[in-house]
Design a protein around this motif. Structure first.
Motif, PDB file in Angstrom:
ATOM      1  N   ASN A 119       0.780  11.906 -27.862  1.00  0.00           N
ATOM      2  CA  ASN A 119       1.572  12.071 -29.083  1.00  0.00           C
ATOM      3  C   ASN A 119       2.959  11.457 -28.873  1.00  0.00           C
ATOM      4  O   ASN A 119       3.948  12.176 -28.715  1.00  0.00           O
ATOM      5  CB  ASN A 119       1.674  13.557 -29.426  1.00  0.00           C
ATOM      6  N   HIS A 128       5.131  10.108 -30.731  1.00  0.00           N
ATOM      7  CA  HIS A 128       6.143  10.196 -31.775  1.00  0.00           C
ATOM      8  C   HIS A 128       6.725  11.608 -31.927  1.00  0.00           C
ATOM      9  O   HIS A 128       7.535  11.827 -32.827  1.00  0.00           O
ATOM     10  CB  HIS A 128       5.563   9.749 -33.117  1.00  0.00           C
ATOM     11  N   SER A 129       6.310  12.533 -31.085  1.00  0.00           N
ATOM     12  CA  SER A 129       6.832  13.894 -31.167  1.00  0.00           C
ATOM     13  C   SER A 129       8.159  13.988 -30.414  1.00  0.00           C
ATOM     14  O   SER A 129       8.197  13.862 -29.192  1.00  0.00           O
ATOM     15  CB  SER A 129       5.825  14.887 -30.582  1.00  0.00           C
ATOM     16  N   HIS A 130       9.239  14.239 -31.144  1.00  0.00           N
ATOM     17  CA  HIS A 130      10.542  14.329 -30.489  1.00  0.00           C
ATOM     18  C   HIS A 130      10.654  15.587 -29.637  1.00  0.00           C
ATOM     19  O   HIS A 130      11.411  15.632 -28.667  1.00  0.00           O
ATOM     20  CB  HIS A 130      11.656  14.307 -31.542  1.00  0.00           C
ATOM     21  N   HIS A 139       9.342  14.779 -26.148  1.00  0.00           N
ATOM     22  CA  HIS A 139      10.335  13.978 -25.437  1.00  0.00           C
ATOM     23  C   HIS A 139      11.522  14.838 -25.004  1.00  0.00           C
ATOM     24  O   HIS A 139      12.045  14.681 -23.883  1.00  0.00           O
ATOM     25  CB  HIS A 139      10.825  12.826 -26.327  1.00  0.00           C
TER      26      HIS A 139
END
Length: 227
Positions: free
Chosen positions: A203, A205-207, A210
């Motif tokens: 995934n 694009h999951s901030h 990150h």
């Protein structure tokens, strides 16, 4: 009239529709909504005030499927009752399911949850092992074994079991997240960061992933700096 009652204390009443479950306070009459539905020729509602009971409202179009619907309700009530520590309610529903499906692995999984709720961990693990042996592609019992080890405080064993699980189910994001948390409990930041890297690949694009990965790396660098 369809009638299923569970004598417990304190009394409560549960009314189930096809779309949702409402928990009402104890009262000596049907709810206004229930009275309106029960007055229709195409619906059925049952209820009493002195017991915990499942009140069913079924449309005329669904009556032909009432049998499977009732058993599906029992399954959901077992899980909800265990979550609420209403073990006596779960026992009654589970007995009905066992009587209908004595060899079902799905019902055996509910039985394992019941044993786990009663802290009979060894019996639960034995039953879960049996389910896994019968269906090696079933991921749920493997995850329950990890949960039991975690509940017993055996974090190292839980990590080992979850690692073996992820070798077979590598795309399970929840598994990688849980393994990262277990490594953090052991203060193994390097392996925890590796698990987060796997999550980023799944995934990207999951901030939040990150952010959590950055926090782990920051903690790891701080510890190395202090050393």
């Amino acid at each position: 009239m369809i009638h299923r009652s569970f004598r417990t204390s304190p009394p409560a009443r549960v009314q189930l529709t096809l779309n949702e479950v409402h928990l009402f306070e104890r009262e000596g009459r049907l709810s206004q909504h229930g009275q309106q539905r029960a007055s229709n020729s195409g619906s059925v509602e049952c209820g009493f005030c002195s017991e915990v009971e499942l009140g069913f409202i079924v449309d005329e179009s669904e009556r032909i499927n009432w049998g499977w619907l009732e058993l599906l309700v029992y399954e959901q009530v077992v899980i909800a009752a265990l979550d609420c520590n209403r073990l006596e309610v779960a026992d009654v529903c589970l007995k009905a399911l066992i009587a209908e499906f004595p060899t079902s692995l799905r019902v055996r999984k509910l039985r394992a949850l019941q044993l786990e709720a009663r802290e009979k961990y060894d019996d639960a693990v034995e039953l879960l092992d049996y389910i896994i042996k019968q269906d090696e592609t079933n991921a749920a019992p493997r995850k329950r074994k990890v949960a039991i080890l975690k509940a017993k405080g055996k974090i190292s064993d839980a990590i080992k079991e979850l690692t073996e699980y992820l070798k077979k189910f590598m795309s399970d994001q929840e598994g990688w997240q849980e393994l990262s948390e277990l490594y953090l409990q052991e203060q193994d930041f390097g392996r925890a960061a590796f698990c987060m890297e796997e999550l980023i690949l799944h995934n990207p694009h999951s901030h939040l992933i990150h952010q959590h990965y950055a926090e782990i790396k920051y903690t790891q660098a701080s510890i190395l700096h202090l050393a």
